[in-house]
Design a protein around this motif. Sequence first.
Motif, mmCIF file in Angstrom:
data_model
loop_
_atom_site.group_PDB
_atom_site.id
_atom_site.type_symbol
_atom_site.label_atom_id
_atom_site.label_comp_id
_atom_site.label_asym_id
_atom_site.label_seq_id
_atom_site.Cartn_x
_atom_site.Cartn_y
_atom_site.Cartn_z
ATOM 1 N N ILE A 196 -1.914 -122.608 15.046
ATOM 2 C CA ILE A 196 -1.925 -121.138 15.150
ATOM 3 C C ILE A 196 -3.366 -120.648 15.018
ATOM 4 C CG2 ILE A 196 -1.007 -118.955 14.198
ATOM 5 C CD1 ILE A 196 1.321 -120.712 14.849
ATOM 6 N N ILE A 197 -3.808 -119.872 16.005
ATOM 7 C CA ILE A 197 -5.174 -119.347 15.997
ATOM 8 C C ILE A 197 -5.237 -118.159 15.042
ATOM 9 C CG2 ILE A 197 -6.930 -118.245 17.429
ATOM 10 C CD1 ILE A 197 -5.532 -119.783 19.819
ATOM 11 N N GLU A 198 -6.148 -118.235 14.064
ATOM 12 C CA GLU A 198 -6.202 -117.163 13.057
ATOM 13 C C GLU A 198 -7.086 -115.997 13.488
ATOM 14 O OE1 GLU A 198 -7.354 -119.582 9.676
ATOM 15 O OE2 GLU A 198 -5.289 -119.535 8.957
ATOM 16 N N ASP A 199 -8.019 -116.275 14.366
ATOM 17 C CA ASP A 199 -8.920 -115.221 14.825
ATOM 18 C C ASP A 199 -9.444 -115.641 16.204
ATOM 19 O OD1 ASP A 199 -10.959 -113.477 15.354
ATOM 20 O OD2 ASP A 199 -12.067 -113.818 13.505
ATOM 21 N N ASP A 200 -9.152 -114.822 17.217
ATOM 22 C CA ASP A 200 -9.504 -115.260 18.577
ATOM 23 C C ASP A 200 -10.783 -114.600 19.120
ATOM 24 O OD1 ASP A 200 -8.614 -112.711 19.080
ATOM 25 O OD2 ASP A 200 -6.965 -113.296 20.390
ATOM 26 N N THR A 201 -11.602 -114.052 18.205
ATOM 27 C CA THR A 201 -12.828 -113.366 18.635
ATOM 28 C C THR A 201 -13.667 -114.241 19.574
ATOM 29 O OG1 THR A 201 -12.852 -112.339 16.468
ATOM 30 C CG2 THR A 201 -14.846 -112.087 17.777
ATOM 31 N N ARG A 202 -13.851 -115.494 19.202
ATOM 32 C CA ARG A 202 -14.722 -116.347 20.020
ATOM 33 C C ARG A 202 -14.150 -116.580 21.415
ATOM 34 N NH1 ARG A 202 -17.096 -120.467 15.436
ATOM 35 N NH2 ARG A 202 -19.021 -119.279 15.165
ATOM 36 N N ILE A 203 -12.826 -116.641 21.528
ATOM 37 C CA ILE A 203 -12.213 -116.814 22.858
ATOM 38 C C ILE A 203 -12.489 -115.551 23.675
ATOM 39 C CG2 ILE A 203 -10.089 -117.321 24.132
ATOM 40 C CD1 ILE A 203 -8.932 -118.529 21.578
ATOM 41 N N LYS A 204 -12.272 -114.400 23.046
ATOM 42 C CA LYS A 204 -12.497 -113.133 23.754
ATOM 43 C C LYS A 204 -13.945 -113.015 24.217
ATOM 44 C CE LYS A 204 -8.893 -110.308 21.698
ATOM 45 N NZ LYS A 204 -8.533 -109.766 20.393
ATOM 46 N N LYS A 241 -20.236 -119.766 44.432
ATOM 47 C CA LYS A 241 -19.087 -119.844 45.339
ATOM 48 C C LYS A 241 -18.773 -121.292 45.728
ATOM 49 C CE LYS A 241 -17.370 -117.880 49.597
ATOM 50 N NZ LYS A 241 -17.663 -117.141 50.802
ATOM 51 N N ASN A 242 -17.519 -121.668 45.563
ATOM 52 C CA ASN A 242 -17.032 -123.026 45.881
ATOM 53 C C ASN A 242 -17.665 -124.134 45.043
ATOM 54 O OD1 ASN A 242 -15.337 -122.078 47.875
ATOM 55 N ND2 ASN A 242 -16.918 -122.226 49.462
ATOM 56 N N GLN A 243 -18.479 -123.756 44.084
ATOM 57 C CA GLN A 243 -19.134 -124.780 43.256
ATOM 58 C C GLN A 243 -18.252 -125.133 42.057
ATOM 59 O OE1 GLN A 243 -22.608 -125.994 43.934
ATOM 60 N NE2 GLN A 243 -21.710 -125.219 45.834
ATOM 61 N N LYS A 244 -18.362 -126.405 41.659
ATOM 62 C CA LYS A 244 -17.677 -126.806 40.426
ATOM 63 C C LYS A 244 -18.631 -126.487 39.274
ATOM 64 C CE LYS A 244 -17.009 -130.821 42.384
ATOM 65 N NZ LYS A 244 -16.845 -132.252 42.569
ATOM 66 N N VAL A 245 -18.306 -125.468 38.525
ATOM 67 C CA VAL A 245 -19.205 -125.026 37.453
ATOM 68 C C VAL A 245 -18.636 -125.453 36.100
ATOM 69 C CG1 VAL A 245 -20.378 -123.078 36.379
ATOM 70 C CG2 VAL A 245 -19.881 -123.029 38.835
ATOM 71 N N ILE A 246 -19.396 -126.277 35.392
ATOM 72 C CA ILE A 246 -18.971 -126.681 34.047
ATOM 73 C C ILE A 246 -19.567 -125.678 33.069
ATOM 74 C CG2 ILE A 246 -19.071 -128.493 32.292
ATOM 75 C CD1 ILE A 246 -19.482 -130.502 34.554
ATOM 76 N N ILE A 247 -18.714 -125.056 32.265
ATOM 77 C CA ILE A 247 -19.224 -124.097 31.284
ATOM 78 C C ILE A 247 -18.897 -124.578 29.873
ATOM 79 C CG2 ILE A 247 -17.196 -122.603 31.707
ATOM 80 C CD1 ILE A 247 -19.029 -120.244 30.837
ATOM 81 N N ARG A 248 -19.958 -124.647 29.035
ATOM 82 C CA ARG A 248 -19.774 -125.037 27.631
ATOM 83 C C ARG A 248 -19.593 -123.755 26.839
ATOM 84 N NH1 ARG A 248 -19.106 -126.150 22.624
ATOM 85 N NH2 ARG A 248 -19.954 -128.068 21.714
ATOM 86 N N CYS A 249 -18.384 -123.570 26.301
ATOM 87 C CA CYS A 249 -18.110 -122.380 25.494
ATOM 88 C C CYS A 249 -18.066 -122.769 24.021
ATOM 89 C CB CYS A 249 -16.757 -121.786 25.887
ATOM 90 S SG CYS A 249 -16.721 -121.156 27.566
ATOM 91 N N ASP A 250 -18.134 -121.751 23.158
ATOM 92 C CA ASP A 250 -17.910 -121.984 21.734
ATOM 93 C C ASP A 250 -16.527 -121.435 21.407
ATOM 94 O OD1 ASP A 250 -17.816 -122.181 19.042
ATOM 95 O OD2 ASP A 250 -19.557 -120.918 18.626
ATOM 96 N N LEU A 251 -15.531 -122.317 21.516
ATOM 97 C CA LEU A 251 -14.148 -121.910 21.249
ATOM 98 C C LEU A 251 -13.702 -122.451 19.893
ATOM 99 C CD1 LEU A 251 -12.789 -122.644 24.844
ATOM 100 C CD2 LEU A 251 -13.589 -120.465 23.924
#
Length: 394
Positions: free
Chosen positions: A29-37, A11-21
């Motif tokens: 144009i995104i051909e497959d958005d599985t990783r985003i989902k 709560k109220n924290q600045k959280v940095i998240i490393r995703c694999d996008l």
Amino acid sequence: MKKNATDFKVKNQKVIIRCDLNVPIKNGIIEDDTRIKKSLDTIEYLINGNAKVIILSHLGRIKDENDKSLYSLKPIAKRMSELLYKEVKFIPFTKGVEVEDAINNMKPQDVIMLENTRFEDLNGNLESKNDMELSKYWASLGDLFINDAFGTLHRSHASNVGIATFLPSAMGFLVKEEVEKISECLTNSKKPLVVILGGAKVSDKIGVIKNAVEIADKVIITGGMPYTFFKSLGYNVGLSIVDNDSIDFCKEIYKKYRDKIVLPIDLIVAQSISEYSQTRLTNRENIGDKEIGVDIGTATINLYKSIVMTAATIIWNGPCGVFEISKFSNGTRKLVEFLNITSAKILIGGGDTISAINKFEFKNTNAHISTGGGASLEMLEGKELPGLKVISDK
Ligand code: ADP
Ligand code: MG
């Protein structure tokens, strides 16, 4: 035990998240958005917990200025906004006042995404070489760090390893699930444990074979790899794929683990790697000089069936033949059939193996399909992943 996202008060924290996008993308144009989902679960958890969410990811490889327009994260932020039904504010920089101002103005539940972390590779590979100053800078932007990028856990980069050394850190839900499921199969699995290793080259998988013979009851060597073993045993392999640098390795390991290692008994051989090539079934001692081994034969398929159906845990990486060509896909197709009906716990990994199971309608719901090729293979090798090692302990 490593911390996970739920171990933090966000709560109220600045959280940095490393995703694999790192999605396939062409001309924006995104051909497959599985990783985003797949990355939404942890992000939604953070939003619901009233955190300020700052997203980092890489996309593609950045070698020169031209790559920047090809691999901007801007379209990814847009797609993520649509999927979240919420604004994901894109900041077209990896550092600097624009980034700092945007973060200072954030309110709880806001989500921002910085530009592709690999843009920093243009300044002397700062991201990919895990530059300490860059890591420290990114860490200074937040209060907490969450790594949810399983596919890069085997790499030591500033945005996944360096940054975690300067902040309290935890695993995201995706990383937690992958790591737990894979570790369970490797260390706590019900026996018999069967490891099936296929694919093209022995040299890619030496580490995995070495670990597999230690932990498994049976190690099935299939696909293109048996031919290097056959050559080491003195058989004629014709024009089949052989990894000459690995012949000694194959000879040694087979000598030591003859009872565990299962090589094909018979094979489908072809004149060329083509749908129109003539094929023939042969036992492994009778491959002709001009023939190429492209698939496993019927006796071998039956042998696999008996092994798979009595296993309690199965780990599979690498197809049984050149499955891309339908004439040579029977062995891989049959293995998928057996895996569909076994009650064993199953772990499947590898880019081509996943293409194969999609093609041949894998539908066993008792399986874990790993998303990270390199990272899951390194776990199968028994290696410690740098991105995981650095996460805070509970
Ligand atoms: P993964 O991506 O699942 O880790 P690999 O990349 O190691 O798997 O291997 C997949 C490739 O191995 C496929 O392209 C397949 O055509 C090839 N392959 C399988 N059997 C043979 C064979 N007998 N000869 C040559 N290549 C083979
Ligand atoms: Mg592959």
